[in-house]
Motif scaffolding. Structure first.
Motif, mmCIF file in Angstrom:
data_model
loop_
_atom_site.group_PDB
_atom_site.id
_atom_site.type_symbol
_atom_site.label_atom_id
_atom_site.label_comp_id
_atom_site.label_asym_id
_atom_site.label_seq_id
_atom_site.Cartn_x
_atom_site.Cartn_y
_atom_site.Cartn_z
ATOM 1 N N ARG A 136 -9.695 -0.492 -7.555
ATOM 2 C CA ARG A 136 -11.157 -0.973 -7.032
ATOM 3 C C ARG A 136 -12.303 -0.300 -7.683
ATOM 4 O O ARG A 136 -12.060 0.848 -8.181
ATOM 5 C CB ARG A 136 -11.111 -0.425 -5.603
ATOM 6 C CG ARG A 136 -9.934 -0.805 -4.660
ATOM 7 C CD ARG A 136 -9.403 0.149 -3.597
ATOM 8 N NE ARG A 136 -8.668 -0.650 -2.796
ATOM 9 C CZ ARG A 136 -7.246 -0.912 -3.005
ATOM 10 N NH1 ARG A 136 -6.748 -0.700 -4.218
ATOM 11 N NH2 ARG A 136 -6.599 -1.548 -2.195
ATOM 12 N N LYS A 166 0.203 -1.787 -9.673
ATOM 13 C CA LYS A 166 -0.174 -0.657 -10.853
ATOM 14 C C LYS A 166 0.707 -0.638 -12.070
ATOM 15 O O LYS A 166 0.699 0.480 -12.560
ATOM 16 C CB LYS A 166 -0.324 0.822 -9.972
ATOM 17 C CG LYS A 166 -1.422 0.836 -8.920
ATOM 18 C CD LYS A 166 -2.451 1.408 -9.322
ATOM 19 C CE LYS A 166 -3.401 1.330 -8.202
ATOM 20 N NZ LYS A 166 -4.173 0.350 -7.422
ATOM 21 N N LEU A 193 -2.530 5.093 -4.147
ATOM 22 C CA LEU A 193 -1.774 3.841 -4.788
ATOM 23 C C LEU A 193 -1.229 4.079 -6.398
ATOM 24 O O LEU A 193 -0.444 3.549 -6.687
ATOM 25 C CB LEU A 193 -2.673 2.853 -4.583
ATOM 26 C CG LEU A 193 -3.317 2.507 -3.107
ATOM 27 C CD1 LEU A 193 -4.143 1.274 -3.247
ATOM 28 C CD2 LEU A 193 -2.158 2.195 -2.606
ATOM 29 N N CYS A 233 0.917 -1.294 -0.006
ATOM 30 C CA CYS A 233 0.065 0.002 -0.087
ATOM 31 C C CYS A 233 1.060 1.296 0.040
ATOM 32 O O CYS A 233 0.990 1.723 -1.136
ATOM 33 C CB CYS A 233 -0.826 -0.272 1.204
ATOM 34 S SG CYS A 233 -2.292 1.016 1.319
HETATM 35 N N1 LIG Z 1 -3.843 -6.145 -7.625
HETATM 36 C C1 LIG Z 1 -4.067 -5.411 -6.519
HETATM 37 N N2 LIG Z 1 -3.697 -5.927 -5.324
HETATM 38 C C2 LIG Z 1 -3.789 -5.169 -3.974
HETATM 39 C C3 LIG Z 1 -3.965 -3.707 -4.106
HETATM 40 C C4 LIG Z 1 -4.140 -3.081 -5.457
HETATM 41 O O1 LIG Z 1 -4.599 -1.941 -5.519
HETATM 42 N N3 LIG Z 1 -4.141 -3.878 -6.566
HETATM 43 N N4 LIG Z 1 -4.162 -2.942 -3.034
HETATM 44 C C5 LIG Z 1 -3.384 -3.572 -1.713
HETATM 45 C C6 LIG Z 1 -3.659 -2.836 -0.600
HETATM 46 S S1 LIG Z 1 -3.509 -1.063 -0.726
HETATM 47 C C7 LIG Z 1 -4.211 -3.466 0.471
HETATM 48 S S2 LIG Z 1 -4.509 -2.701 2.170
HETATM 49 C C8 LIG Z 1 -4.462 -4.841 0.575
HETATM 50 C C9 LIG Z 1 -5.652 -5.489 1.325
HETATM 51 O O2 LIG Z 1 -5.396 -6.535 1.913
HETATM 52 P P1 LIG Z 1 -6.208 -7.062 3.385
HETATM 53 O O3 LIG Z 1 -6.287 -5.956 4.482
HETATM 54 O O4 LIG Z 1 -5.457 -8.320 3.710
HETATM 55 O O5 LIG Z 1 -7.556 -7.424 2.669
HETATM 56 P P2 LIG Z 1 -9.134 -6.885 3.242
HETATM 57 O O6 LIG Z 1 -9.786 -7.201 1.931
HETATM 58 O O7 LIG Z 1 -9.063 -5.583 3.581
HETATM 59 O O8 LIG Z 1 -9.608 -7.925 4.229
HETATM 60 C C10 LIG Z 1 -10.828 -8.268 4.286
HETATM 61 C C11 LIG Z 1 -11.027 -9.142 5.427
HETATM 62 O O9 LIG Z 1 -10.748 -8.664 6.823
HETATM 63 C C12 LIG Z 1 -11.542 -9.272 7.820
HETATM 64 N N5 LIG Z 1 -11.979 -8.402 8.871
HETATM 65 C C13 LIG Z 1 -12.610 -7.376 8.377
HETATM 66 N N6 LIG Z 1 -12.964 -6.563 9.817
HETATM 67 C C14 LIG Z 1 -12.192 -7.154 10.596
HETATM 68 C C15 LIG Z 1 -11.987 -6.930 11.916
HETATM 69 O O10 LIG Z 1 -12.388 -5.893 12.591
HETATM 70 N N7 LIG Z 1 -11.075 -7.570 12.413
HETATM 71 C C16 LIG Z 1 -10.301 -8.713 11.959
HETATM 72 N N8 LIG Z 1 -9.505 -9.406 12.656
HETATM 73 N N9 LIG Z 1 -10.816 -9.045 10.703
HETATM 74 C C17 LIG Z 1 -11.716 -8.353 10.076
HETATM 75 C C18 LIG Z 1 -12.628 -9.982 7.056
HETATM 76 O O11 LIG Z 1 -12.447 -11.458 7.471
HETATM 77 C C19 LIG Z 1 -12.520 -9.687 5.878
HETATM 78 O O12 LIG Z 1 -12.894 -10.799 4.622
HETATM 79 O O13 LIG Z 1 -4.604 -5.427 -0.813
HETATM 80 C C20 LIG Z 1 -3.468 -5.180 -1.679
HETATM 81 N N10 LIG Z 1 -3.801 -5.968 -2.863
#
Ligand SMILES: Nc1nc2c(c(=O)[nH]1)N[C@H]1C(S)=C(S)[C@@H](COP(=O)(O)OP(=O)(O)OC[C@H]3O[C@@H](n4cnc5c(=O)[nH]c(N)nc54)[C@H](O)[C@@H]3O)O[C@H]1N2
Ligand SMILES: Nc1nc2c(c(=O)[nH]1)N[C@H]1C(S)=C(S)[C@@H](COP(=O)(O)OP(=O)(O)OC[C@H]3O[C@@H](n4cnc5c(=O)[nH]c(N)nc54)[C@H](O)[C@@H]3O)O[C@H]1N2
Ligand SMILES: [Mo]
Length: 781
Positions: A672, A771, A394, A214
């Motif tokens: 997104r 990206k 991003l 990120c």
């Molecule tokens: N191709 C591509 N890939 C990317 C990105 C992109 O722009 N392009 N962006 C990237 C970025 S910036 C990021 S931040 C990542 C995101 O990556 P992650 O943070 O790993 O993914 P999320 O989809 O936010 O996670 C969702 C899950 O979090 C859990 N959850 C929700 N709320 C809570 C809570 O309060 N506590 C707990 N313990 N669990 C919870 C739920 O089970 C839900 O299914 O993806 C990355 N991946």
């Protein structure tokens, strides 16, 4: 320098709103035809209302949902919106919320539950065939579950047995470095602190986190240039700037409350420039998000902003072009530079000026895809401004040269002293609601020796000094059998990471995966030989411990720390808080630990007391966090104190990267849609971009389509060409004509992550190049 900010007419550089002419062709995941609709027209307020109401209805929360919304982001007693990290309104708006925050909260608040009956009815193999939407749609996870290989099902397990299983597995490892501890940016500061303490007391810095995908580049760049890993602006600066340059962010979707700031800026006559290959909604309309209560009053206005449609990866060239024009202007009129800032506070100016002088306009134009006159126009806007903020997300960071680009932002700001004064500075738009707090409170695979020294002393542990694994290297290590236990506090590692197949194989190659989650997702199905699902409380739920109800703190994207309390009964009696789960696992791992895990769980004030002694800026934490709106962590760079080696802000000379795709190839950026939160997909629509019922798409310039003989919505295959020579393909996507520079194409994460090879990460930040993927596109055979 002019003191009167001027507004740039909207038609200067913009090329009109995107148009999508979609004809139905082939059913999508939800069985509906892709189609065009008119919610991109200036009546989108009703589109937002419909979209929110659909989510409320689906979660069966039409009554409680609105009540929760009233308590979001409130200065007293409310809970922090678990969506994005945009700061709360300091004037205490009664409804400081947005459409997507509401969707996000109500999604968590569903009454639907995935308990033992659900898991008894479905094997993991069967669930693996379900869509990601269907998995999360089962509702909240309700009790701890363990994988049973004999039946290929998850079966119930008691909390203590689950903790013991984790403890036994970790203690059985040959080295603590055979474990990795992932964090998604939602974890509270208190849970974050316990998490890193557990990992380090156990003996590893393997703390991969979502920041690795990120804003890792932003942190590294700002640290090197200014001696701070964060932006220097606060929300008041946004109110005082007279030029806002917003780069590589889809604000209307991903930081909707930023629109309030943009709308107010527009009313003040501030110049607003959007730098983006796509003309996104925020530059076309101003929809004030907190006016949700009066949906009909959503105000679509012509924002009259300047759009600079840079090619994917071309931002550094654009910024350098602006710097070149500024330095040329300085030859006639030296006062356009802030000599005092440059001479007193910075280092490296002469070398930078020479580098810029040597860079040819032709190269800057070719690399940015913006012509010289347009670059000069942006430079004139910058020269007219007294207080400039440059903001980014991003589009700039998930690039090979992401660190260099952010350093170029700082270079440009420094030329006119736009650092460390009111209404000016670098202002990254952070992602997850507490991703910044996670770093502040110790999640870092490259901790500084200073941090570890204090941690050791206060917590009486012996933390390892060697750097740990980040996200990309954790996937590699799992694949090679070097990481055998994988723990995830939130997130959806299996889908969010690049190279979906490699990640899947890595997770399956482990001895044990532990997922602390709120909802069922792909990461529970791509599991190790043994696997645990540990369900936790969400941010909207009351957290009762031995000493009474607990609040947890978070830090927003502008360094404000405040406390957040739940407001409703937990969806299941068998849930535990993240702090309690961490303490349970830590005690089982470290039976002889002197850390008072049980006492920390009983009263989070005790965690905060320890944090106050370890973390700079957290003095008197328990009192200050309870003040209305909380407190701001001191930012030395804001006061022109630069904690760099030279003690000055550092100009940086980066080479101009070559981002023009070779003949026949295109550069793909993944992003997104409006109706998703990272890997959580609310629907297959992308309202502001005019797309309905379609996610397997590729936005492409009409001329690039014509060159390939492609017509609107034709079926295509996309092949990515990784740097190691390997290729990956997806088939049967739809091509959508879009107003995007030639050579640049865009589509959605996480579906396209399969194309992002694990080896394609930046040498500067180790961030995956999500990206910037080189692809070729052909009509489906
Ligand atoms: N191709 C591509 N890939 C990317 C990105 C992109 O722009 N392009 N962006 C990237 C970025 S910036 C990021 S931040 C990542 C995101 O990556 P992650 O943070 O790993 O993914 P999320 O989809 O936010 O996670 C969702 C899950 O979090 C859990 N959850 C929700 N709320 C809570 C809570 O309060 N506590 C707990 N313990 N669990 C919870 C739920 O089970 C839900 O299914 O993806 C990355 N991946
Ligand atoms: N509703 C909602 N809110 C969110 C999230 C969510 O999924 N849904 N995710 C949260 C998270 S974790 C994060 S990190 C943020 C992400 O917020 P964003 O950074 O807005 O996320 P993306 O959707 O990946 O959009 C990237 C933007 O960069 C543009 N872009 C792509 N390539 C380039 C380039 O080379 N140069 C420039 N200048 N622009 C480019 C794209 O056109 C798009 O507008 O949002 C947070 N808030
Ligand atoms: Mo993110």
């Amino acid at each position: 320098m002019s003191n009167t900010p001027r507004r740039i007419p909207g038609d200067d550089l913009g090329r009109g709103a995107p148009g999508v002419a979609a004809r139905g062709r082939g059913p999508n995941r939800q069985g509906e035809e892709p189609s065009q609709h008119d919610d991109t027209a200036p009546s989108a307020g009703w589109g937002a209302a419909r979209s929110v109401l659909k989510v409320l209805a689906r979660t069966r929360e039409p009554a409680n949902g609105p009540k929760a919304v009233m308590k979001m982001n409130h200065e007293n007693g409310g809970f922090d919106c678990p969506g994005c990290a945009w700061p709360d309104d300091i004037k205490g708006l009664h409804l400081d919320v947005c459409e997507n925050g509401i969707k996000h909260v109500t999604w968590e608040m569903t009454h639907k539950k995935a308990g033992r009956e659900f898991f008894a009815a479905h094997t993991v193999t069967e669930l693996s065939g379900w869509s990601d939407f269907a998995l999360e749609d089962q509702g909240r996870l309700a009790e701890p579950m363990v994988y049973d290989p004999a039946t290929d099902k998850y079966v119930p397990i008691g909390w203590q047995d689950a903790f013991d299983l984790v403890g036994t597995a970790l203690r059985g490892l040959a080295s603590p470095d055979e474990a990795a501890f992932y964090t998604s940016g939602r974890l509270s500061n208190e849970a974050t602190f316990l998490y890193q303490l557990w990992a380090r007391e156990f003996g590893t810095n393997n703390l991969p986190d979502c920041s690795n995908m990120c804003h890792e580049a932003s942190g590294r760049a700002l640290q090197a240039s200014l001696g701070t890993g964060k932006g220097t602006c606060d929300i008041k600066d946004w109110e005082e700037a007279d030029l806002l340059i917003v780069m590589g962010v889809n604000a209307a979707t991903n930081a909707p409350r930023m629109l309030t700031a943009l709308a107010e800026a527009y009313r003040r006559g501030v110049q607003i420039v959007h730098v983006n290959p796509l003309v996104e909604a925020a530059s076309r309309r101003t929809i004030v998000p907190h006016e949700f209560g009066a949906m009909a009053a959503f105000r679509p206005t012509d924002t009259g902003t300047m759009d600079v449609q840079v090619r994917i990866g071309g931002d550094l060239a654009l910024l350098r072009g602006v710097a070149k024009a500024v330095l040329e202007a300085a030859e006639d009129d030296p006062s356009v530079l802030d000599r005092e800032f440059i001479d007193v506070h910075s280092a490296g100016f002469d070398a930078y000026r020479e580098l810029v002088r040597r860079t040819e306009w032709a190269d800057l134009v070719r690399q940015s895809a913006i012509d010289e006159e347009q670059i000069r126009k942006l430079a004139r806007a910058y020269l007219r401004s007294d207080r400039t903020i440059i903001s980014w997300c991003l589009g700039l960071t998930q690039q090979d040269h992401g660190v260099d680009t952010v350093r170029e932002i700082v270079n440009l700001l420094m030329l006119r002293g736009n650092i460390g004064r009111e209404g000016a500075g670098p202002s990254p738009v952070r992602g997850h609601s507490n991703v910044q707090g996670n770093r502040t409170c110790g999640i870092d695979h490259r901790p500084t020796p200073q941090f570890l020294d204090v941690l050791d002393e206060v917590c009486q542990i012996d933390a390892p000094r060697a750097h740990g694994l980040d996200t990309v290297h954790t996937i590699k290590a799992m694949g090679e059998g070097k990481v055998k236990v994988f723990v995830a506090l939130g997130g959806n590692f299996a889908l969010a990471t690049p190279d979906t197949d490699a990640t899947d194989a890595g997770l399956r190659n482990t001895e044990l995966t532990v997922q602390v989650s709120t909802k069922l997702n792909r990461s529970h199905l791509a599991h190790g030989r043994r696997a645990l699902i540990l369900p936790c409380l969400g941010r909207t739920e009351h957290d009762m411990q031995a000493s009474g109800e607990q609040g947890v703190s978070v830090e927003d994207g502008m360094s404000m720390v405040h406390i957040s309390y739940g407001m409703r009964h937990p969806v299941s009696p068998d849930l535990k808080s993240e702090c309690a789960i961490l303490a349970g696992m830590a005690r089982a791992t470290l039976p002889a630990s002197h850390t008072p895990w049980e006492s920390y769980t009983a009263d989070y004030d005790r965690i905060r007391d320890t944090m106050a002694r370890v973390l700079p800026g957290f003095e008197d934490f328990n009192r200050r966090v309870r003040e209305p709106l909380g407190f701001r962590i001191a930012q030395p760079a804001r006061d022109r104190v630069f904690l760099t080696a030279s003690g000055r802000a550092e100009f940086h000379e980066s080479p101009l990267p070559d981002v023009v795709p070779p003949e026949g190839r295109l550069v793909l950026s993944t992003m997104r849609s409006h109706d998703q939160f990272n890997t959580t997909i609310y629907s297959d629509n992308d309202r502001y971009r005019g797309v309905k019922n379609l996610r397997t798409l590729l936005f492409m310039n009409r001329e690039d389509m014509a060159a390939r003989g492609l017509g609107e919505l034709d079926l295509i295959d996309i092949t990515s060409h990784a740097r190691d020579g390997s290729t990956r393909s997806v088939y049967g996507y739809h091509v959508v004509a879009y107003d995007i520079p030639r050579g640049s194409v865009a589509g959605y994460m996480p579906e396209l992550n399969i194309l992002c090879g694990l080896g394609d990460y930046s040498a500067q930040s180790d961030q995956p190049l999500t990206k910037h993927q080189l692809v070729s596109v052909t009509a489906s055979g």
